[in-house]
Design a protein around this motif. Structure first.
Motif, PDB file in Angstrom:
ATOM      1  N   ALA A 198       0.835  -1.208   0.000  1.00  0.00           N
ATOM      2  CA  ALA A 198       0.000   0.000   0.000  1.00  0.00           C
ATOM      3  C   ALA A 198       0.866   1.254   0.000  1.00  0.00           C
ATOM      4  O   ALA A 198       0.578   2.222  -0.714  1.00  0.00           O
ATOM      5  N   ARG A 199       1.919   1.232   0.786  1.00  0.00           N
ATOM      6  CA  ARG A 199       2.817   2.391   0.848  1.00  0.00           C
ATOM      7  C   ARG A 199       3.467   2.648  -0.510  1.00  0.00           C
ATOM      8  O   ARG A 199       3.534   3.791  -0.974  1.00  0.00           O
ATOM      9  N   LEU A 200       3.948   1.589  -1.146  1.00  0.00           N
ATOM     10  CA  LEU A 200       4.621   1.726  -2.438  1.00  0.00           C
ATOM     11  C   LEU A 200       3.648   2.236  -3.514  1.00  0.00           C
ATOM     12  O   LEU A 200       4.010   3.082  -4.338  1.00  0.00           O
ATOM     13  N   LEU A 201       2.438   1.736  -3.494  1.00  0.00           N
ATOM     14  CA  LEU A 201       1.450   2.180  -4.478  1.00  0.00           C
ATOM     15  C   LEU A 201       1.008   3.611  -4.221  1.00  0.00           C
ATOM     16  O   LEU A 201       0.845   4.398  -5.157  1.00  0.00           O
ATOM     17  N   THR A 202       0.836   3.955  -2.963  1.00  0.00           N
ATOM     18  CA  THR A 202       0.452   5.320  -2.614  1.00  0.00           C
ATOM     19  C   THR A 202       1.495   6.312  -3.103  1.00  0.00           C
ATOM     20  O   THR A 202       1.163   7.413  -3.572  1.00  0.00           O
ATOM     21  N   GLU A 203       2.766   5.928  -3.026  1.00  0.00           N
ATOM     22  CA  GLU A 203       3.835   6.787  -3.534  1.00  0.00           C
ATOM     23  C   GLU A 203       3.673   7.016  -5.032  1.00  0.00           C
ATOM     24  O   GLU A 203       3.878   8.126  -5.533  1.00  0.00           O
ATOM     25  N   GLN A 204       3.311   5.966  -5.768  1.00  0.00           N
ATOM     26  CA  GLN A 204       3.112   6.124  -7.213  1.00  0.00           C
ATOM     27  C   GLN A 204       1.972   7.095  -7.507  1.00  0.00           C
ATOM     28  O   GLN A 204       2.071   7.936  -8.410  1.00  0.00           O
ATOM     29  N   PHE A 205       0.892   6.979  -6.753  1.00  0.00           N
ATOM     30  CA  PHE A 205      -0.228   7.901  -6.951  1.00  0.00           C
ATOM     31  C   PHE A 205       0.191   9.325  -6.603  1.00  0.00           C
ATOM     32  O   PHE A 205      -0.119  10.276  -7.332  1.00  0.00           O
ATOM     33  N   THR A 206       0.907   9.490  -5.493  1.00  0.00           N
ATOM     34  CA  THR A 206       1.333  10.820  -5.044  1.00  0.00           C
ATOM     35  C   THR A 206       2.270  11.473  -6.049  1.00  0.00           C
ATOM     36  O   THR A 206       2.203  12.681  -6.297  1.00  0.00           O
ATOM     37  N   GLU A 207       3.150  10.656  -6.650  1.00  0.00           N
ATOM     38  CA  GLU A 207       4.128  11.174  -7.612  1.00  0.00           C
ATOM     39  C   GLU A 207       3.567  11.238  -9.033  1.00  0.00           C
ATOM     40  O   GLU A 207       4.301  11.508  -9.973  1.00  0.00           O
ATOM     41  N   ARG A 208       2.293  10.964  -9.179  1.00  0.00           N
ATOM     42  CA  ARG A 208       1.593  11.039 -10.477  1.00  0.00           C
ATOM     43  C   ARG A 208       2.188  10.082 -11.505  1.00  0.00           C
ATOM     44  O   ARG A 208       2.292  10.399 -12.698  1.00  0.00           O
ATOM     45  N   GLU A 230       6.797  -4.671 -13.249  1.00  0.00           N
ATOM     46  CA  GLU A 230       6.160  -4.889 -14.539  1.00  0.00           C
ATOM     47  C   GLU A 230       5.023  -3.893 -14.746  1.00  0.00           C
ATOM     48  O   GLU A 230       4.316  -3.549 -13.795  1.00  0.00           O
ATOM     49  N   PRO A 231       4.823  -3.427 -15.985  1.00  0.00           N
ATOM     50  CA  PRO A 231       3.693  -2.531 -16.235  1.00  0.00           C
ATOM     51  C   PRO A 231       2.371  -3.284 -16.126  1.00  0.00           C
ATOM     52  O   PRO A 231       2.224  -4.371 -16.691  1.00  0.00           O
ATOM     53  N   ILE A 232       1.434  -2.725 -15.403  1.00  0.00           N
ATOM     54  CA  ILE A 232       0.102  -3.310 -15.230  1.00  0.00           C
ATOM     55  C   ILE A 232      -0.919  -2.351 -15.818  1.00  0.00           C
ATOM     56  O   ILE A 232      -0.918  -1.161 -15.503  1.00  0.00           O
ATOM     57  N   LYS A 249      -4.712   7.349 -14.985  1.00  0.00           N
ATOM     58  CA  LYS A 249      -6.123   7.025 -14.766  1.00  0.00           C
ATOM     59  C   LYS A 249      -6.937   7.518 -15.957  1.00  0.00           C
ATOM     60  O   LYS A 249      -6.699   8.608 -16.465  1.00  0.00           O
ATOM     61  N   ARG A 250      -7.871   6.684 -16.366  1.00  0.00           N
ATOM     62  CA  ARG A 250      -8.729   7.062 -17.484  1.00  0.00           C
ATOM     63  C   ARG A 250     -10.188   6.790 -17.116  1.00  0.00           C
ATOM     64  O   ARG A 250     -10.494   5.781 -16.492  1.00  0.00           O
ATOM     65  N   TYR A 251     -11.049   7.716 -17.493  1.00  0.00           N
ATOM     66  CA  TYR A 251     -12.472   7.620 -17.172  1.00  0.00           C
ATOM     67  C   TYR A 251     -13.288   7.798 -18.446  1.00  0.00           C
ATOM     68  O   TYR A 251     -12.798   8.307 -19.452  1.00  0.00           O
ATOM     69  N   HIS A 252     -14.550   7.400 -18.364  1.00  0.00           N
ATOM     70  CA  HIS A 252     -15.517   7.753 -19.401  1.00  0.00           C
ATOM     71  C   HIS A 252     -16.698   8.431 -18.725  1.00  0.00           C
ATOM     72  O   HIS A 252     -17.054   8.093 -17.584  1.00  0.00           O
ATOM     73  N   ALA A 253     -17.285   9.390 -19.418  1.00  0.00           N
ATOM     74  CA  ALA A 253     -18.405  10.144 -18.863  1.00  0.00           C
ATOM     75  C   ALA A 253     -19.331  10.588 -19.981  1.00  0.00           C
ATOM     76  O   ALA A 253     -18.913  10.757 -21.133  1.00  0.00           O
ATOM     77  N   THR A 297     -12.323   3.589 -16.090  1.00  0.00           N
ATOM     78  CA  THR A 297     -12.259   2.481 -17.041  1.00  0.00           C
ATOM     79  C   THR A 297     -10.850   1.980 -17.335  1.00  0.00           C
ATOM     80  O   THR A 297     -10.695   0.953 -18.002  1.00  0.00           O
ATOM     81  N   GLN A 298      -9.821   2.674 -16.865  1.00  0.00           N
ATOM     82  CA  GLN A 298      -8.458   2.173 -17.061  1.00  0.00           C
ATOM     83  C   GLN A 298      -7.534   2.705 -15.975  1.00  0.00           C
ATOM     84  O   GLN A 298      -7.624   3.867 -15.581  1.00  0.00           O
ATOM     85  N   LEU A 299      -6.658   1.818 -15.500  1.00  0.00           N
ATOM     86  CA  LEU A 299      -5.674   2.177 -14.483  1.00  0.00           C
ATOM     87  C   LEU A 299      -4.355   1.539 -14.886  1.00  0.00           C
ATOM     88  O   LEU A 299      -4.271   0.322 -15.072  1.00  0.00           O
ATOM     89  N   SER A 300      -3.318   2.376 -15.065  1.00  0.00           N
ATOM     90  CA  SER A 300      -2.012   1.891 -15.504  1.00  0.00           C
ATOM     91  C   SER A 300      -0.944   2.294 -14.494  1.00  0.00           C
ATOM     92  O   SER A 300      -0.878   3.455 -14.089  1.00  0.00           O
ATOM     93  N   PHE A 301      -0.103   1.326 -14.103  1.00  0.00           N
ATOM     94  CA  PHE A 301       0.941   1.588 -13.111  1.00  0.00           C
ATOM     95  C   PHE A 301       1.995   0.489 -13.198  1.00  0.00           C
ATOM     96  O   PHE A 301       1.830  -0.488 -13.943  1.00  0.00           O
TER      97      PHE A 301
END
Length: 238
Positions: free
Chosen positions: A73-83, A218-220, A87-91, A207-211
């Motif tokens: 969780a800590r490692l992933l939170t860092e990725q989100f914080t560092e942009r 590995e890219p997910i 993230k992709r959405y549809h509306a 609709t899409q999450l890339s990290f």
């Protein structure tokens, strides 16, 4: 008994689910009446504790990612914080909107209870949203007195920053609010979608999450189809 949440990705460290519209990620003072939460349901579904690493607004549906341990969780939170997470959405939005990018700073929206300790005088923060039109339709209904027809666009949206309600507020700023948005939207069009299409929800979905995987590097890329009720609107002819 509630049906199990759809699992979109699952390994030793992570699990991603399709969060339904209306389901809170976790307990909140803002919705004391709520009795069910994505965090709780995922925990019960897989039989172990999970940790949220990002959030989706209650009315927003789509990809929601959890870690299975605090270090992940800590490692992933860092990725989100560092942009570093894309993230992709549809509306579905009111009117015809083309492709573009909006750079419009947003002042933080504060809640009296949840944000009681926050600085109310904090200035606007940088907020950038990229958007692309996927489909458009003009319906023969005079939802607004100014026009004899009503136009709508299906948009693919990528927030390049992560401000509270950023997508909803940016679409409203462009005068193309998201259908079903009761805070920043257009009540007449929200009502039209409820009455004509029986759509009660906010038409915004992740609709899409890339990290990068926090352990293997590995890219997910996790993807989810555009919700069928979004698309149904663009198949309407009457």
């Amino acid at each position: 008994m509630k049906p199990e949440l759809e699992v979109l990705f699952h390994d030793e460290y992570l699990i991603a689910i399709d969060k339904p519209s209306g389901l809170l990620v976790h307990r909140s003072w803002l919705a004391r009446e709520a009795t069910e939460f994505a965090l709780q349901r995922v925990r019960d579904q897989i039989g172990q504790r999970v940790y949220p690493v990002h959030r989706l607004d209650r009315p927003t549906s789509g990809i929601l990612l959890f870690a299975k341990d605090s270090e992940t969780a800590r490692l992933l939170t860092e990725q989100f914080t560092e942009r570093l997470v894309q993230k992709r959405y549809h509306a579905v939005v009111r009117g015809y909107l083309g492709d573009g990018e909006l750079d419009y700073p947003l002042r933080e929206e504060l809640d009296k209870i949840a944000d009681a300790q926050a600085d109310p005088d904090k200035g606007p923060q940088a907020a950038v949203t990229r958007y692309r039109c996927v489909k458009q339709i003009e319906l023969p209904f005079a939802v607004s007195k100014k026009h004899s027809t009503s136009r709508y666009s299906l948009m693919e949206i990528e927030p390049l920053t992560g401000r509270k309600h950023q997508i909803r507020r940016h679409m409203s700023h462009l005068r193309h609010p998201i259908i079903g948005d009761t805070n920043h939207g257009d009540g007449r069009h929200n009502r039209f979608f409820r009455e004509h299409f029986s759509i009660q929800r906010l038409l915004l979905a992740a609709t899409q999450l890339s990290f990068r995987h926090p352990h293997s590097e590995e890219p997910i890329v996790i993807t989810q189809p555009i919700p069928t009720d979004f698309l149904r609107v663009f198949d309407a002819t009457s």
